[in-house]
Scaffold this motif. Structure first.
Motif, short mmCIF file in Angstrom:
data_model
loop_
_atom_site.label_atom_id
_atom_site.label_comp_id
_atom_site.label_asym_id
_atom_site.label_seq_id
_atom_site.Cartn_x
_atom_site.Cartn_y
_atom_site.Cartn_z
N SER A 55 0.85 -1.18 0.00
CA SER A 55 0.00 0.00 0.00
C SER A 55 0.89 1.24 0.00
O SER A 55 1.85 1.33 0.78
N CYS A 56 0.59 2.17 -0.86
CA CYS A 56 1.43 3.36 -0.99
C CYS A 56 1.25 4.29 0.21
O CYS A 56 0.12 4.57 0.62
N PRO A 57 2.37 4.78 0.78
CA PRO A 57 2.27 5.69 1.93
C PRO A 57 1.70 7.07 1.53
O PRO A 57 1.47 7.89 2.41
N HIS A 58 1.49 7.31 0.25
CA HIS A 58 0.86 8.57 -0.17
C HIS A 58 -0.65 8.44 -0.02
O HIS A 58 -1.20 8.79 1.01
N ARG A 59 -1.33 7.88 -0.99
CA ARG A 59 -2.78 7.77 -0.87
C ARG A 59 -3.28 6.33 -0.92
O ARG A 59 -4.42 6.07 -1.27
N GLY A 60 -2.38 5.43 -0.55
CA GLY A 60 -2.83 4.07 -0.24
C GLY A 60 -2.88 3.09 -1.40
O GLY A 60 -3.23 1.92 -1.22
N LYS B 118 7.50 0.98 -8.00
CA LYS B 118 6.91 2.27 -8.38
C LYS B 118 5.40 2.23 -8.18
O LYS B 118 4.74 1.26 -8.57
N CYS B 119 4.88 3.28 -7.57
CA CYS B 119 3.43 3.33 -7.37
C CYS B 119 2.73 3.66 -8.68
O CYS B 119 3.10 4.63 -9.36
N PRO B 120 1.71 2.88 -9.04
CA PRO B 120 1.03 3.13 -10.32
C PRO B 120 0.14 4.39 -10.30
O PRO B 120 -0.39 4.75 -11.34
N PHE B 121 0.02 5.06 -9.14
CA PHE B 121 -0.89 6.22 -9.08
C PHE B 121 -0.14 7.51 -9.42
O PHE B 121 -0.34 8.09 -10.48
N HIS B 122 0.78 7.96 -8.55
CA HIS B 122 1.50 9.22 -8.83
C HIS B 122 3.00 8.99 -9.00
O HIS B 122 3.79 9.92 -8.92
N SER B 123 3.38 7.72 -9.16
CA SER B 123 4.74 7.35 -9.58
C SER B 123 5.84 7.61 -8.55
O SER B 123 7.00 7.79 -8.92
S1 FES Z 1 -0.87 6.92 -4.16
FE1 FES Z 1 1.08 6.20 -4.56
S2 FES Z 1 2.12 7.85 -5.41
FE2 FES Z 1 0.18 8.60 -4.94
#
Ligand code: FES
Ligand SMILES: [Fe+2]
Length: 470
Positions: free
Chosen positions: A114-119, A133-138
């Motif tokens: 789970s991404c520490p940014h928005r999950g 790499k997170c597929p949401f905001h990279s």
């Molecule tokens: S939720 Fe992963 S980079 Fe934004």
């Protein structure tokens, strides 16, 4: 007759079966078993009943998810599923999705998936990467979870960039199995594994690899699914075809007072059940077993003078696995060559330690439905020196399909697992629709189920320190 003389002998004092006990049988084997098979436990647990809500209520499922799953060691994957640095696999467990990563130095680490940014979920299934790499905001991380790159970093003005590192979860490896634990205070894996460690010293799954996995949803609570494999008592109702030779009523069951997470059974091949309506000759035992395995009538040679059904069946299995694995198993004990030697590791892991059962099972409860479980069946093979381990084959079965459809096991074995799946579905319905009678367990043959519930009770207790090792 020899058989009559042996009846009822062996095992703990309180066992009162007319069948000879595993100990009595194994003591007469031609190739004696290692010492760990000549011990048996005398322990008794007094939790003879539990509420059926343990199997049917969403509330109890929630208690398990909050209090038990995050504090136990769970088998997340096999090492050979992530052989190279950068190989990742997602373990979608009952309480969390965990990302298991092979690092630059070969070390295995685990993080919340789970991404520490928005999950955002970081990995679906499997992937091979240089950086995660997170597929949401990279946002990108190195394989040890440190922040590598944050797009528009200036905009995290209110966040310490270090807080964006991947959230690590404990991971440890035993015999090629990667285990994870979300709880920092849980005992170390080696302590949790207890007797499994010494008992598997002579049977290293690190020298084996998982060749195939069959995944099939079962319409039953995860505990019912496991319990169907913790006792052989259900043969007469569910797998009556195995009564003549399966050793069901001679099976040894072990729970140990200092082992909250481990139990085992030893089920001797070549002995008929006391549930079978009549006594069978040694020749008949072999004939009935052959008929089941061959799927119909076949000519069976007369047993040579003085050879028992057990001796003949063990010899046949030794020969067939020697050929299949191109290995010499002539020194292996009769118990290890022919019997069902099986251990349970709380909560959801079953592992075998004998030639004809190169299996482990993992059971994953559904997050919402207490009556639904993913049953995963792993089939192993010995590694061959100098040969690369092939990628695991995975069969995803629908709940209405037969194990035979996976084409990964012989038909007689597929039938056994189909019978279990069908039986479990009916059992769950009965539990759900049967009023509020308690569920009752027998003293010896279901002692391992008693242990499961005893240990589970300690984890879901209102006092967190009741849990073993906490
Ligand atoms: S939720 Fe992963 S980079 Fe934004
Ligand atoms: Fe079964």
């Amino acid at each position: 007759m020899e058989m009559q003389k042996m009846k009822g002998e062996g095992g703990p004092e309180y066992r009162d079966s007319p069948s000879p006990h595993f100990q009595h049988i194994a003591a007469q084997d031609d190739k004696p078993a290692p010492a760990l098979f000549s011990e048996y436990s005398e322990s008794e647990l007094d939790n003879a009943e539990v509420s059926r809500e343990r199997y049917t209520s969403a509330e109890f499922l929630r208690l398990e998810r909050e209090r038990m799953w995050p504090r136990v060691w769970q088998m997340a994957c096999r090492e050979e599923q992530i052989p190279e640095p950068g190989d990742c696999i997602a373990y979608d467990g009952p309480a969390a999705s965990i990302l298991v990563v092979r690092g630059e130095n070969g070390e295995v680490r685990a993080f919340y998936n789970s991404c520490p940014h928005r999950g955002m979920k970081l990995c679906l299934g499997q992937m091979s990467v240089e950086k995660v790499k997170c597929p949401f905001h990279s946002i990108r991380w190195t394989l040890d979870g440190k922040v590598d790159h944050v797009p528009a970093r200036w905009d995290f003005a209110d966040t310490n960039i270090d807080d964006l590192k991947l959230a690590e979860v404990r991971a440890d490896v035993w015999q090629g199995f990667v285990f994870v634990n979300q709880n920092a205070d849980a005992p170390p894996l080696a302590e949790y594994l207890g007797k499994l460690v010494p008992h598997f010293e002579g049977w290293d799954h690190g020298e084996r690899y998982v060749e195939s996995i069959i995944r099939r949803p079962i319409r039953a609570n995860w505990k019912s699914c496991i319990e169907a494999f913790l006792e052989a008592y259900h043969l007469s109702g569910v797998h009556a075809q195995a009564l003549p030779f399966g050793g069901e009523s001679s099976t040894q069951y072990d729970v140990w007072p200092d082992q909250p997470h481990v139990s085992r059974f030893l089920e001797p091949v070549g002995f008929s059940s006391d549930q079978y309506p009549r006594d069978l000759s040694e020749q008949e035992i072999v004939e009935l077993a052959t008929k089941v395995v061959a799927g119909g009538e076949v000519e069976v040679d007369d047993l040579p003078e003085g050879v028992s059904a057990r001796q003949a069946m063990v010899a046949a299995m030794r020969a067939s696995y020697s050929e299949m694995h191109d290995k010499d198993y002539s020194d292996l004990s009769d118990v290890e060559a022919g019997d069902a030697i099986q251990y349970h590791l709380f909560p959801n892991f079953i592992i075998f330690r004998s030639l004809p059962y190169p299996f482990i099972y993992r059971f994953l409860p559904d997050r919402e439905d207490p009556g639904l479980t993913m049953f995963e069946f792993y089939i192993f093979r010995p590694k061959v020196e100098g040969e690369e381990v092939p990628e695991v084959r995975i069969a995803e079965l629908e709940e209405t399909q037969s194990y035979a459809d996976a084409d990964m096991m012989p038909p007689w074995q597929a039938l056994i697992y189909d019978q279990d799946a069908e039986g479990l579905k009916a059992c769950q319905e009965g539990m759900r629709d049967g009023g509020d009678m308690p569920i009752r367990y027998t003293r010896y043959q279901e002692s391992r189920i008693r242990l499961l519930h005893h240990t589970l009770g300690r984890y879901v207790s209102d006092d967190p320190s009741d849990a073993p090792g906490f």
